[in-house]
Write a protein that holds these residues in place. Structure first.
Motif, short mmCIF file in Angstrom:
data_model
loop_
_atom_site.label_atom_id
_atom_site.label_comp_id
_atom_site.label_asym_id
_atom_site.label_seq_id
_atom_site.Cartn_x
_atom_site.Cartn_y
_atom_site.Cartn_z
N PHE A 165 112.31 -128.44 11.04
CA PHE A 165 112.75 -129.80 11.36
C PHE A 165 113.70 -129.81 12.56
CE2 PHE A 165 111.39 -130.90 6.99
CZ PHE A 165 110.58 -131.95 7.34
N HIS A 166 114.50 -128.75 12.64
CA HIS A 166 115.40 -128.65 13.79
C HIS A 166 114.59 -128.67 15.09
CE1 HIS A 166 118.57 -127.18 16.43
NE2 HIS A 166 117.71 -126.25 16.85
N LEU A 184 112.62 -134.08 20.42
CA LEU A 184 112.79 -135.50 20.75
C LEU A 184 113.97 -135.71 21.70
CD1 LEU A 184 112.21 -137.14 17.27
CD2 LEU A 184 110.61 -136.88 19.15
N GLN A 185 114.87 -134.70 21.78
CA GLN A 185 116.01 -134.83 22.70
C GLN A 185 115.55 -134.46 24.11
OE1 GLN A 185 118.57 -136.13 19.92
NE2 GLN A 185 119.24 -135.80 21.99
N LEU A 227 119.86 -131.09 13.73
CA LEU A 227 119.90 -130.85 15.18
C LEU A 227 121.04 -129.90 15.54
CD1 LEU A 227 119.09 -134.33 16.69
CD2 LEU A 227 117.89 -132.19 17.12
N SER A 264 114.35 -126.00 7.38
CA SER A 264 115.41 -126.53 8.22
C SER A 264 115.12 -126.23 9.68
CB SER A 264 116.76 -125.91 7.84
OG SER A 264 117.01 -126.15 6.50
N LEU A 265 114.72 -125.00 9.93
CA LEU A 265 114.44 -124.61 11.31
C LEU A 265 113.29 -125.43 11.88
CD1 LEU A 265 114.83 -120.78 11.60
CD2 LEU A 265 116.21 -122.61 12.55
N PHE A 320 113.05 -132.19 15.73
CA PHE A 320 113.98 -133.20 16.24
C PHE A 320 114.49 -132.82 17.62
CE2 PHE A 320 114.65 -134.11 11.58
CZ PHE A 320 113.92 -135.28 11.62
N SER A 321 114.65 -131.50 17.85
CA SER A 321 115.12 -131.08 19.17
C SER A 321 114.13 -131.52 20.24
CB SER A 321 115.27 -129.57 19.24
OG SER A 321 116.23 -129.16 18.33
N GLY A 376 116.26 -135.92 26.97
CA GLY A 376 117.22 -136.16 28.04
C GLY A 376 116.76 -137.27 28.99
N ASP A 419 124.05 -135.94 25.04
CA ASP A 419 124.14 -135.96 26.50
C ASP A 419 125.47 -136.53 26.96
OD1 ASP A 419 121.65 -135.06 26.19
OD2 ASP A 419 120.61 -136.77 27.12
#
Lengths: 483, 611
Positions: B578-579, B585-586, A285, B575-576, B582-583, B588, A227
């Motif tokens: 886990f991606h 969790l973002q 990520l 990988s996807l 974790f995404s 904002g 961010d």
């Protein structure tokens, strides 16, 4: 304070003076170019001072600041970073409306904080340096206030930074409560005489690790990174990603070595967990990220994890080798990160920030030189040979293997594999054909200053990749200055 | 003069660079001057160096040009080594190479890839010179692979036709099988003897290893693998006939005079090693004898003028292997030299016939060319005489030496060689009688110009008198020089001389006078079957098809979805996943960010306490 100490502090004093002078000039006359030149001259003067005292013996200027080879090397690195960022800011902010002159004052104060950090040998200067740096950054992040995310990013960073500072202070307080000292060497002496690790000191150090981990955007304190990276103006992002992190990392290394922290397994265990998490989470990520700034943010989480591996190796190998590995890695990381964000800031215009991946479609056909430089920066980040990034990664592996950290090295390999995917993805997008471009890109105006900086960075990248000997020699000079 | 040795391989390389970079942009008049000129100057230099070298006592000359790689105890220099053996090879490569380049200037004139052709040719010559001059095995291997590359590029020169591409690939892959064995041999030598320098390897091997033990046998056998691949000997010979897809000058230079003899050179160069492994050396002789018979029989059944010559090349290299196997080292190199002359002559003459005769390859559609193409006829007569080993030609002297040396070791090998000589007489004069005598089937389109005629004439002279150019190799192969004395004329010798005459006679009876008719023979079913078997080159292609190609294809078909690939798909899938995790969790949101920091801190404190 004698004259010797005064001379040793000259680089710091000059930066502080430059900040004051710029502020005064702004009060008299607002002139973007003039202010830019004055601040650049201040940094150059400071660099000159560093050059003059480079060979001198280490000087303990008050109990707060220790000016030795290590501090001076990192000071020079930070000053050069500051110079590049000021150059990038010149082109980035010149065409923008509004009062852009104070930006340079803030950059100088941020730099001042960073320089204090790398010379700090005491919790007080540690904290003061960190806060000087952070508070300047809050304003810098929000400088393009008309952009949607800028202010949001600044406020997020402000709040979370406050939380992390609280952890940090609390950690320091716990250590002080037990040992009664605040300077690193004193803590080291105290710990050396302890038989068992005191639970309070243990918690204190871990709290410090948490506070610093936030600044280094290590998992699990990494959530702010994308961010803030996205919201900040690109040159400022470059500054956060390099100067801010590098300075904090240099400080942490000095603290760990001076304060005898390496002898305690729990710290290394905690750091190992953090390193593994950072490498995996950061790289995972980044995989499908379509925003280049966010992508670089995630990748920087991974990179901090990589350096941490070399850092952890200090538990088993000589500090000199750790300093060598970490410093080399950070130098290459600085070069490539400034380069990558430099590309973004060159392509950005006052109307549009060039951070969406679609913006880079077919860049090879429109701006072949910029695309080539960006590709080089990306493959250096990926650690492909002939670029400096490869030598950096080689150092990580060398120190990790020396310390027999096989698990961590395996994670580094997995992370590097994931990294290749998203770095090369950007390169592939850049080489796609132009017809399919959705956005009609605005032809960037001539940005001579930034492109010169990018060219220099690219040459450095290849130079250190092909002939790393020169850089290694100068790092070897400082690698023994920490004890 | 001799200090300029480094320029000999470098000049063609320079020519390659110029031609490769400037390419077809160069004027077409300039291209042959660069292409042939660079080799020409090399040849001139070689002649001057040779004059100086041969005048003296010929001590080996070493030239160090710098270091290629130096790591730990491994150091590989760019070093050249000149002794009578490499001198002989230098003469062949630059001399014959130059003549062929001059010939190509006219032969390839109307080809759109004129510059490309000369670039490849120069690259090849340069690599070949590195191969023969190298003083260490790694540099030799560089040249070895370089000529392989040149051969590949030139066989597939007319790449628009996919068949030429297949032929090129076949040559490349089959020789690569041998090269791999050779590379392993080099590794073995290095791990055991800690050096790559050829002379040191030889002296050390002689000093450290007892003859017939495992190490020398393994090393020699592995090197033999490389030699067999490069020189198209049993069992890796089937690529050479297909390599005729390339332009005819290429066949003359690479697939007759120089590259295919690299295997012979390799064995001669490392003969000390082979002498430590008598069993392998005997295998060399057997391979040579069997190959020369098999290829000779195959040549009997061919109708394509170039394929006849290709099989005869395999057969003649068989003779060289036979010579190596019986320890007649100088005889092998001598035959290599004379073979380069007469086989280049035959190929170039065949090229002239093909070019002037509607690009026709089938000898049975030619006929009567004696009058319309006198120079080609002369060339073929001399070339075939030398190939068959008729007296007073260069081929006679070299082949005679080989056969007599073979008799010393084993009469069986000698018998095979004599039988081969008889077959050689039949197939070479069958070609001459069919193509140049009898009724003419079609008109000749044009006649060759001076750039094609002059090399032919010079090669005619060399094929006749080239035997006089023999360089004394005794200093190289000192150990066995005594064994190679020519014998007195006796029955053995007489039979050896008579064998090719009988062959010529048989060919004449069948194809010239018509006293015997081939139709009568072909009416017999078993003869026809044997003919078909010979025509296919003893079914080697079918054999490899069953042994390797088909099982490989079957496995490929079974594993169409690539079992190994699923590991990678799983990695990507994980990988996807886990991606996404974790995404999510973002978010904002600052409140979550702050609480995650607190949570994280608690967790790491817990870890710190527990550990």
């Amino acid at each position: 304070m004698n004259s010797n100490q005064f001379i040793a502090l000259a680089p710091i004093l000059i930066i502080a003076g430059a900040a004051v002078v710029t502020m005064l000039i702004i009060a008299i006359r607002r002139n973007f170019v003039l202010i830019n030149c004055v601040s650049a001259c201040g940094i150059l003067l400071s660099l000159l001072a560093v050059g003059l005292i480079w060979q001198a013996n280490p000087v303990q200027a008050t109990s707060l600041i220790r000016v030795d080879g290590y501090a001076l090397f990192y000071t020079a690195l930070l000053l050069l970073t500051g110079l590049s960022v000021i150059g990038l800011c010149y082109d980035y902010f010149k065409a923008r409306t509004g009062e852009n002159e104070e930006l340079f004052v803030l950059l100088l104060t941020a730099l001042l904080g960073a320089v204090v950090l790398v010379s700090s040998s005491h919790f007080a200067s540690f904290f003061i340096g960190l806060e000087t740096l952070s508070i300047s950054l809050f304003v810098l992040i929000s400088y393009t206030i008309n952009r949607q995310n800028s202010l949001e990013a600044a406020i997020k960073y402000l709040i979370l930074s406050g939380v992390s500072s609280a952890f940090l202070l609390f950690g320091m307080a716990l250590i002080y409560a037990q040992s009664g000292v605040l300077d690193f060497n004193g803590i080291g002496r105290y710990l050396m005489n302890q038989k068992d690790m005191n639970a309070l000191v243990l918690s204190g150090v871990i709290l410090i690790i948490a506070g610093v981990g936030f600044k280094l955007s290590l998992a699990p304190f990494h959530l702010w990174t994308p961010d803030v990276y996205e919201g900040a103006p690109s040159p400022i992002t470059a500054f956060i990603a390099t100067a801010s992190k590098g300075a904090v990392f240099a400080l942490l290394l000095r603290y760990f070595i001076s304060a005898y922290n390496y002898s305690y397994l729990p710290f290394l265990t905690v750091l190992s967990v953090i390193a593994v998490l950072s490498i995996l989470i950061g790289n995972l990520l980044a995989l499908l990220q379509n925003n280049v700034k966010r992508l670089l943010a995630y990748s920087s989480i991974g990179h901090m994890g990589y350096v941490l591996v070399a850092f952890i190796a200090g538990g088993r190998i000589a500090p000199a080798l750790v300093v060598e590995s970490v410093t080399f890695y950070l130098v290459t990381y600085f070069i490539t990160t400034i380069g990558a964000f430099g590309i973004i800031s060159v392509l950005s215009t006052p109307q549009i920030e060039a951070d969406d991946l679609s913006f880079y479609r077919g860049l090879f056909w429109r701006q072949p030189w910029l695309a080539t430089i960006f590709t080089l920066m990306l493959i250096s980040l990926a650690g492909i040979p002939l670029t400096a990034g490869f030598i950096g990664k080689f150092y990580i592996f060398a120190s990790g293997a020396d310390a027999r950290l096989w698990g961590l090295l395996l994670t580094v390999i997995v992370g590097s594999g994931l990294g290749l995917y998203y770095y090369l993805r950007v390169v592939v997008v850049m080489s796609m054909n132009v017809e399919a471009t959705a956005i009609e890109p605005v032809e960037p105006v001539q940005k001579r200053m930034s492109t010169t900086i990018l060219a220099v960075l690219t040459l450095l990248l290849l130079w250190f990749g092909l002939y790393p000997g020169h850089l290694i020699e100068s790092i070897l000079l400082i690698s023994n200055s920490l004890k | 003069m001799i200090e300029l040795l480094g320029w000999v391989p470098f000049l063609p390389f320079l020519g390659f660079l110029i031609l490769a970079i400037a390419g077809e942009r160069l004027s077409r008049r300039l291209i042959p001057w660069i292409g042939a000129g660079s080799v020409g100057i090399s040849a001139l230099l070689t002649a001057l160096i040779g004059a100086q070298f041969l005048k003296g006592a010929m001590p080996p000359y070493r030239l160090a040009l710098g270091s290629w790689m130096a790591v730990d105890n491994l150091s590989v220099p760019f070093g050249f080594y000149l002794d009578p053996l490499s001198m002989t090879m230098l003469f062949v490569v630059t001399g014959v190479g130059f003549l062929i380049h001059v010939y190509s200037a006219e032969f390839m004139e109307s080809d759109p890839g004129y510059a490309r052709f000369f670039a490849y040719m120069n690259l090849f010559v340069s690599a070949m010179l590195v191969l023969v001059l190298a003083d260490n095995l790694v540099l030799l291997y560089l040249g070895w692979e370089g000529v392989g590359l040149g051969s590949y590029l030139l066989i597939g020169f007319w790449y628009e036709d996919p068949n030429n591409g297949y032929a090129a690939r076949k040559a490349f892959v089959m020789t690569r099988a041998g090269d791999t064995s050779m590379a392993i041999g080099l590794f073995l030598l290095f791990t055991q003897l800690h050096t790559f320098d050829i002379q040191s390897v030889m002296t050390q091997a002689t000093n450290l290893w007892t003859p017939g033990t495992v190490l020398p046998v393994a090393a020699a056998a592995l090197l033999l693998g490389g030699a067999v691949g490069k020189s198209a000997q049993l069992p890796l010979q089937s690529w050479l006939p297909d390599a005729m897809a390339g332009p005819t000058p290429v066949s003359a230079l690479i697939h007759a005079a120089t590259m295919v003899t690299a295997g012979v050179y390799l064995i001669a160069r490392t003969h000390a090693l082979f002498m430590l492994a008598p069993s392998v050396q005997f295998a060399v002789a057997v391979i040579g004898a069997v190959t020369l018979l098999m290829a000779g029989c195959s040549a009997l059944a061919q109708t394509d003028i170039k394929r006849i010559l290709a099989y005869s090349t395999i057969s003649q290299i068989g003779y060289m292997f036979l010579a190596l196997g019986v320890g007649a080292w100088s005889a092998a190199i001598f035959h290599l030299l004379t073979h380069a002359f007469f086989k280049a002559l035959l190929f170039l003459a065949a090229g002239a016939v093909i070019l002037c005769f509607h690009h026709e390859h089938n000898i049975f559609r030619m006929g009567g060319l004696r009058k319309s193409m006198p120079l080609a006829f002369l060339s073929f007569m001399i070339g075939s005489a030398a190939l068959s080993g008729l007296p007073f030609t260069s081929g006679y002297y070299s082949k005679h030496e080989i056969l007599l040396a073979a008799f010393e070791v084993s009469p069986v090998l000698w018998t095979a060689g004599c039988l081969g000589a008889l077959i050689t007489g039949i197939y070479s004069f069958r070609l001459v009688f069919v193509a140049f005598f009898g009724p003419q089937h079609a008109q000749v389109e044009k006649s060759p110009g001076w750039r094609m005629s002059a090399p032919l004439l010079l090669l005619c002279i060399l094929a006749l008198a080239g035997a006089m150019l023999e360089i004394p190799l005794a200093s190289v192969f000192s150990a066995l020089a005594a064994d190679e004395n020519l014998h007195e004329l006796n029955t053995v010798s007489a039979i050896t001389v008579a064998a090719p005459f009988i062959g010529v006679l048989i060919a004449g009876l069948f194809y010239l006078t018509g006293a015997f008719s081939t139709q009568r023979l072909e009416s017999l079913v078993w003869i026809r079957q044997i003919q078909r078997f010979f025509f296919s080159g003893w079914g080697m292609d079918a054999f490899y098809n069953i042994l390797l190609v088909r099982p490989f294809k079957t496995i490929a078909r079974l594993n169409k979805n690539d079992a190994v690939d699923s590991i990678y798909s799983a990695t990507a899938f994980l990988s996807l996943m886990f991606h996404r995790l974790f995404s999510s969790l973002q978010t904002g949101q600052v409140r979550w960010y702050a609480s995650s920091m607190v949570l994280g801190t608690i967790v790491i404190i817990a870890i710190g306490w527990l550990s």
